[in-house]
Design a protein around this motif. Structure first.
Motif, mmCIF file in Angstrom:
data_model
loop_
_atom_site.group_PDB
_atom_site.id
_atom_site.type_symbol
_atom_site.label_atom_id
_atom_site.label_comp_id
_atom_site.label_asym_id
_atom_site.label_seq_id
_atom_site.Cartn_x
_atom_site.Cartn_y
_atom_site.Cartn_z
ATOM 1 N N LYS A 13 0.847 -1.176 0.000
ATOM 2 C CA LYS A 13 0.000 0.000 0.000
ATOM 3 C C LYS A 13 0.883 1.228 0.000
ATOM 4 C CE LYS A 13 -3.667 -0.968 2.851
ATOM 5 N NZ LYS A 13 -4.566 -0.670 3.954
ATOM 6 N N LEU A 14 0.606 2.171 -0.894
ATOM 7 C CA LEU A 14 1.323 3.441 -0.920
ATOM 8 C C LEU A 14 0.393 4.506 -0.340
ATOM 9 C CD1 LEU A 14 2.782 3.252 -4.533
ATOM 10 C CD2 LEU A 14 4.035 2.927 -2.414
ATOM 11 N N ARG A 15 0.802 5.132 0.782
ATOM 12 C CA ARG A 15 -0.033 6.149 1.435
ATOM 13 C C ARG A 15 0.532 7.543 1.179
ATOM 14 N NH1 ARG A 15 -4.095 5.948 4.707
ATOM 15 N NH2 ARG A 15 -3.750 3.798 5.326
ATOM 16 N N SER A 16 -0.366 8.494 0.933
ATOM 17 C CA SER A 16 0.015 9.870 0.637
ATOM 18 C C SER A 16 0.657 10.527 1.850
ATOM 19 C CB SER A 16 -1.225 10.662 0.241
ATOM 20 O OG SER A 16 -0.922 12.033 0.124
ATOM 21 N N THR A 17 1.717 11.324 1.594
ATOM 22 C CA THR A 17 2.359 12.071 2.685
ATOM 23 C C THR A 17 1.676 13.414 2.899
ATOM 24 O OG1 THR A 17 3.942 13.015 1.138
ATOM 25 C CG2 THR A 17 4.605 11.011 2.280
ATOM 26 N N ALA A 18 0.661 13.726 2.095
ATOM 27 C CA ALA A 18 -0.051 14.995 2.240
ATOM 28 C C ALA A 18 -1.046 14.949 3.391
ATOM 29 C CB ALA A 18 -0.765 15.345 0.932
ATOM 30 N N GLY A 19 -1.212 13.779 3.999
ATOM 31 C CA GLY A 19 -2.120 13.668 5.140
ATOM 32 C C GLY A 19 -3.580 13.515 4.757
ATOM 33 N N THR A 20 -3.851 13.186 3.493
ATOM 34 C CA THR A 20 -5.241 13.059 3.043
ATOM 35 C C THR A 20 -5.789 11.655 3.274
ATOM 36 O OG1 THR A 20 -4.506 12.488 0.831
ATOM 37 C CG2 THR A 20 -4.934 14.802 1.238
ATOM 38 N N GLY A 21 -4.896 10.694 3.501
ATOM 39 C CA GLY A 21 -5.342 9.321 3.706
ATOM 40 C C GLY A 21 -5.535 8.543 2.418
ATOM 41 N N GLU A 35 14.213 -2.018 0.278
ATOM 42 C CA GLU A 35 13.773 -1.012 1.248
ATOM 43 C C GLU A 35 12.389 -0.498 0.869
ATOM 44 O OE1 GLU A 35 15.824 0.720 -2.089
ATOM 45 O OE2 GLU A 35 16.639 -0.616 -0.585
ATOM 46 N N ARG A 36 11.844 0.390 1.699
ATOM 47 C CA ARG A 36 10.500 0.903 1.447
ATOM 48 C C ARG A 36 10.467 1.780 0.208
ATOM 49 N NH1 ARG A 36 6.977 1.654 6.817
ATOM 50 N NH2 ARG A 36 7.675 -0.255 7.782
ATOM 51 N N LEU A 37 9.414 1.618 -0.567
ATOM 52 C CA LEU A 37 9.259 2.311 -1.840
ATOM 53 C C LEU A 37 8.737 3.727 -1.604
ATOM 54 C CD1 LEU A 37 9.742 1.219 -4.662
ATOM 55 C CD2 LEU A 37 7.337 0.666 -4.808
ATOM 56 N N GLU A 38 9.211 4.688 -2.403
ATOM 57 C CA GLU A 38 8.730 6.065 -2.351
ATOM 58 C C GLU A 38 8.529 6.549 -3.771
ATOM 59 O OE1 GLU A 38 10.789 9.490 -0.479
ATOM 60 O OE2 GLU A 38 10.525 8.317 1.351
ATOM 61 N N LEU A 39 7.308 6.932 -4.121
ATOM 62 C CA LEU A 39 6.991 7.376 -5.475
ATOM 63 C C LEU A 39 6.205 8.678 -5.438
ATOM 64 C CD1 LEU A 39 5.658 4.019 -6.983
ATOM 65 C CD2 LEU A 39 7.851 5.062 -7.450
ATOM 66 N N ARG A 40 6.392 9.512 -6.454
ATOM 67 C CA ARG A 40 5.555 10.711 -6.588
ATOM 68 C C ARG A 40 4.378 10.363 -7.490
ATOM 69 N NH1 ARG A 40 6.327 15.842 -5.330
ATOM 70 N NH2 ARG A 40 5.545 16.689 -7.267
ATOM 71 N N LYS A 41 3.167 10.463 -6.924
ATOM 72 C CA LYS A 41 1.958 10.145 -7.674
ATOM 73 C C LYS A 41 0.913 11.217 -7.408
ATOM 74 C CE LYS A 41 0.675 5.773 -8.120
ATOM 75 N NZ LYS A 41 1.014 5.513 -9.527
ATOM 76 N N TYR A 42 -0.167 11.177 -8.179
ATOM 77 C CA TYR A 42 -1.233 12.169 -8.048
ATOM 78 C C TYR A 42 -2.146 11.832 -6.878
ATOM 79 C CZ TYR A 42 -5.094 15.235 -9.220
ATOM 80 O OH TYR A 42 -6.072 16.189 -9.187
ATOM 81 N N ASP A 43 -2.392 12.810 -6.017
ATOM 82 C CA ASP A 43 -3.344 12.655 -4.911
ATOM 83 C C ASP A 43 -4.604 13.419 -5.278
ATOM 84 O OD1 ASP A 43 -4.833 12.727 -2.563
ATOM 85 O OD2 ASP A 43 -3.058 12.932 -1.294
ATOM 86 N N PRO A 44 -5.705 12.712 -5.603
ATOM 87 C CA PRO A 44 -6.921 13.400 -6.049
ATOM 88 C C PRO A 44 -7.585 14.216 -4.950
ATOM 89 C CG PRO A 44 -7.292 11.037 -5.918
ATOM 90 C CD PRO A 44 -5.844 11.258 -5.669
ATOM 91 N N VAL A 45 -7.326 13.897 -3.684
ATOM 92 C CA VAL A 45 -7.909 14.671 -2.584
ATOM 93 C C VAL A 45 -7.198 16.019 -2.474
ATOM 94 C CG1 VAL A 45 -8.451 14.667 -0.129
ATOM 95 C CG2 VAL A 45 -8.466 12.526 -1.395
ATOM 96 N N ALA A 46 -5.855 16.001 -2.529
ATOM 97 C CA ALA A 46 -5.071 17.234 -2.475
ATOM 98 C C ALA A 46 -5.016 17.928 -3.840
ATOM 99 C CB ALA A 46 -3.661 16.929 -1.998
#
Length: 56
Positions: A13-21, A35-46
């Motif tokens: 599961k990839l969770r947004s760091t913007a705090g939107t859930g 190691e843990r994956l980190e990707l830049r993706k679109y957050d439709p809530v933010a």
């Protein structure tokens, strides 16, 4: 005996760091990315691209 489907490419599961859930569900290759994956993706809530971090 064949390997289990979840041995090498587990579902993560990839969770947004913007705090939107908001989360994305994907698979990753454990051999290439131990190691843990980190990707830049679109957050439709933010309504913008943010960093998404892997949850276990």
């Amino acid at each position: 005996m064949p390997k289990s489907r979840n041995d090498l490419r587990p579902v993560i599961k990839l969770r947004s760091t913007a705090g939107t859930g908001h989360t994305y569900v994907t698979r990753k290759n454990r051999r290439n990315d131990p190691e843990r994956l980190e990707l830049r993706k679109y957050d439709p809530v933010a309504r913008r691209h943010v960093t998404f971090r892997e949850e276990r």
